[in-house]
Design a protein around this motif. Structure first.
Motif, PDB file in Angstrom:
ATOM      1  N   SER A  49      50.418  13.578  72.153  1.00 51.02           N
ATOM      2  CA  SER A  49      51.473  12.683  72.600  1.00 51.02           C
ATOM      3  C   SER A  49      52.645  13.483  73.177  1.00 51.02           C
ATOM      4  CB  SER A  49      51.943  11.821  71.428  1.00 51.02           C
ATOM      5  OG  SER A  49      53.030  11.018  71.795  1.00 51.02           O
ATOM      6  N   GLU A  53      54.136  13.526  77.009  1.00 41.80           N
ATOM      7  CA  GLU A  53      55.540  13.247  77.268  1.00 41.80           C
ATOM      8  C   GLU A  53      56.196  14.404  78.020  1.00 41.80           C
ATOM      9  OE1 GLU A  53      59.382  11.268  75.091  1.00 41.80           O
ATOM     10  OE2 GLU A  53      57.722  11.928  73.824  1.00 41.80           O
ATOM     11  N   GLY A  72      62.433   9.457  76.490  1.00 44.33           N
ATOM     12  CA  GLY A  72      61.267   8.611  76.288  1.00 44.33           C
ATOM     13  C   GLY A  72      61.667   7.330  75.580  1.00 44.33           C
ATOM     14  N   SER A  74      58.973   4.586  75.350  1.00 43.05           N
ATOM     15  CA  SER A  74      57.755   3.898  74.940  1.00 43.05           C
ATOM     16  C   SER A  74      56.555   4.819  75.157  1.00 43.05           C
ATOM     17  CB  SER A  74      57.588   2.622  75.766  1.00 43.05           C
ATOM     18  OG  SER A  74      56.326   2.029  75.537  1.00 43.05           O
ATOM     19  N   MET A  75      55.608   4.767  74.210  1.00 43.15           N
ATOM     20  CA  MET A  75      54.373   5.546  74.333  1.00 43.15           C
ATOM     21  C   MET A  75      53.273   4.751  73.642  1.00 43.15           C
ATOM     22  SD  MET A  75      52.922   8.528  75.260  1.00 43.15           S
ATOM     23  CE  MET A  75      53.989   9.947  75.229  1.00 43.15           C
ATOM     24  N   ALA A  93      50.665  13.165  83.806  1.00 40.57           N
ATOM     25  CA  ALA A  93      51.473  11.947  83.770  1.00 40.57           C
ATOM     26  C   ALA A  93      51.699  11.501  85.210  1.00 40.57           C
ATOM     27  CB  ALA A  93      52.800  12.209  83.070  1.00 40.57           C
ATOM     28  N   CYS A 104      57.616   4.319  84.803  1.00 39.17           N
ATOM     29  CA  CYS A 104      56.396   4.077  84.038  1.00 39.17           C
ATOM     30  C   CYS A 104      55.318   5.078  84.465  1.00 39.17           C
ATOM     31  CB  CYS A 104      55.890   2.661  84.279  1.00 39.17           C
ATOM     32  SG  CYS A 104      57.108   1.380  83.907  1.00 39.17           S
ATOM     33  N   THR A 120      49.867   4.911  78.210  1.00 43.95           N
ATOM     34  CA  THR A 120      51.027   4.660  79.064  1.00 43.95           C
ATOM     35  C   THR A 120      52.279   5.224  78.394  1.00 43.95           C
ATOM     36  OG1 THR A 120      51.407   2.489  78.061  1.00 43.95           O
ATOM     37  CG2 THR A 120      50.047   2.565  80.074  1.00 43.95           C
ATOM     38  N   HIS A 121      53.260   5.517  79.232  1.00 46.90           N
ATOM     39  CA  HIS A 121      54.514   6.092  78.751  1.00 46.90           C
ATOM     40  C   HIS A 121      55.629   5.598  79.657  1.00 46.90           C
ATOM     41  CE1 HIS A 121      57.454   8.856  77.204  1.00 46.90           C
ATOM     42  NE2 HIS A 121      57.407   9.692  78.220  1.00 46.90           N
ATOM     43  N   GLU A 122      56.814   5.339  79.088  1.00 49.11           N
ATOM     44  CA  GLU A 122      57.984   4.953  79.865  1.00 49.11           C
ATOM     45  C   GLU A 122      59.149   5.864  79.514  1.00 49.11           C
ATOM     46  OE1 GLU A 122      58.838   0.837  79.071  1.00 49.11           O
ATOM     47  OE2 GLU A 122      57.087   0.145  80.188  1.00 49.11           O
ATOM     48  N   ARG A 123      59.950   6.195  80.539  1.00 55.04           N
ATOM     49  CA  ARG A 123      61.152   7.007  80.366  1.00 55.04           C
ATOM     50  C   ARG A 123      62.306   6.343  81.096  1.00 55.04           C
ATOM     51  NH1 ARG A 123      60.048  11.507  77.893  1.00 55.04           N
ATOM     52  NH2 ARG A 123      62.049  12.469  78.354  1.00 55.04           N
TER      53      ARG A 123
END
Length: 140
Positions: A49, A53, A72, A74-75, A93, A104, A120-123
């Motif tokens: 993870s 990130e 960050g 959301s992951m 990513a 996203c 998925t990941h959000e920053r």
């Protein structure tokens, strides 16, 4: 109570489809048993993870104005295959959307050519000074 002022910023050349990468080797430090996420000597999910990130964060650092950074928010990932001590791990990513200060990503991790995880990941872009001032004002 006063409403917080909305802060504006402009990404510098960031586009959907751009991809960040990060790599590391499986060592004692990132094993599941060392990280406390399991009892086996395999690459830990928290390490995967974090690598995903890092791939996203390092890409975005190239595209934020001076004084800004990203955090960050959301992951959501799946870790589907084990990787032994000594394995070379690569995370990717890919930017899938840019919505104001939110970015996203589709994230994937590989051991060699085998995909070992994805998600998925959000920053969010933040003014570093304002963000730290807020963090330091919270009780400890």
């Amino acid at each position: 109570m006063a409403k917080a002022q909305k802060v504006q910023m402009e990404w510098q050349g960031l586009q959907v489809g751009m991809t960040g990468r990060a790599e590391e080797q499986v060592t004692e430090a990132n094993l599941a048993k060392t990280l406390g996420s399991g009892s086996l000597s395999v690459y830990g999910t928290p390490a995967m993870s974090c690598l995903m990130e890092r791939a996203a964060a390092e890409l975005l650092e190239l595209h934020v104005p001076a004084g800004w950074t990203t955090v960050g928010s959301s992951m959501a990932i799946e870790h589907r295959a084990p990787s032994p001590l000594g394995a070379e791990i690569r995370a990717e990513a890919e930017v899938t959307a840019v919505e104001g200060r939110k970015v996203c990503f589709a994230v994937r991790a590989f051991a060699g050519t085998q995909e070992i995880g994805s998600g998925t990941h959000e920053r969010f872009a933040v003014d570093a000074e304002r963000f730290m001032a807020k963090a330091c004002s919270l009780p400890v």
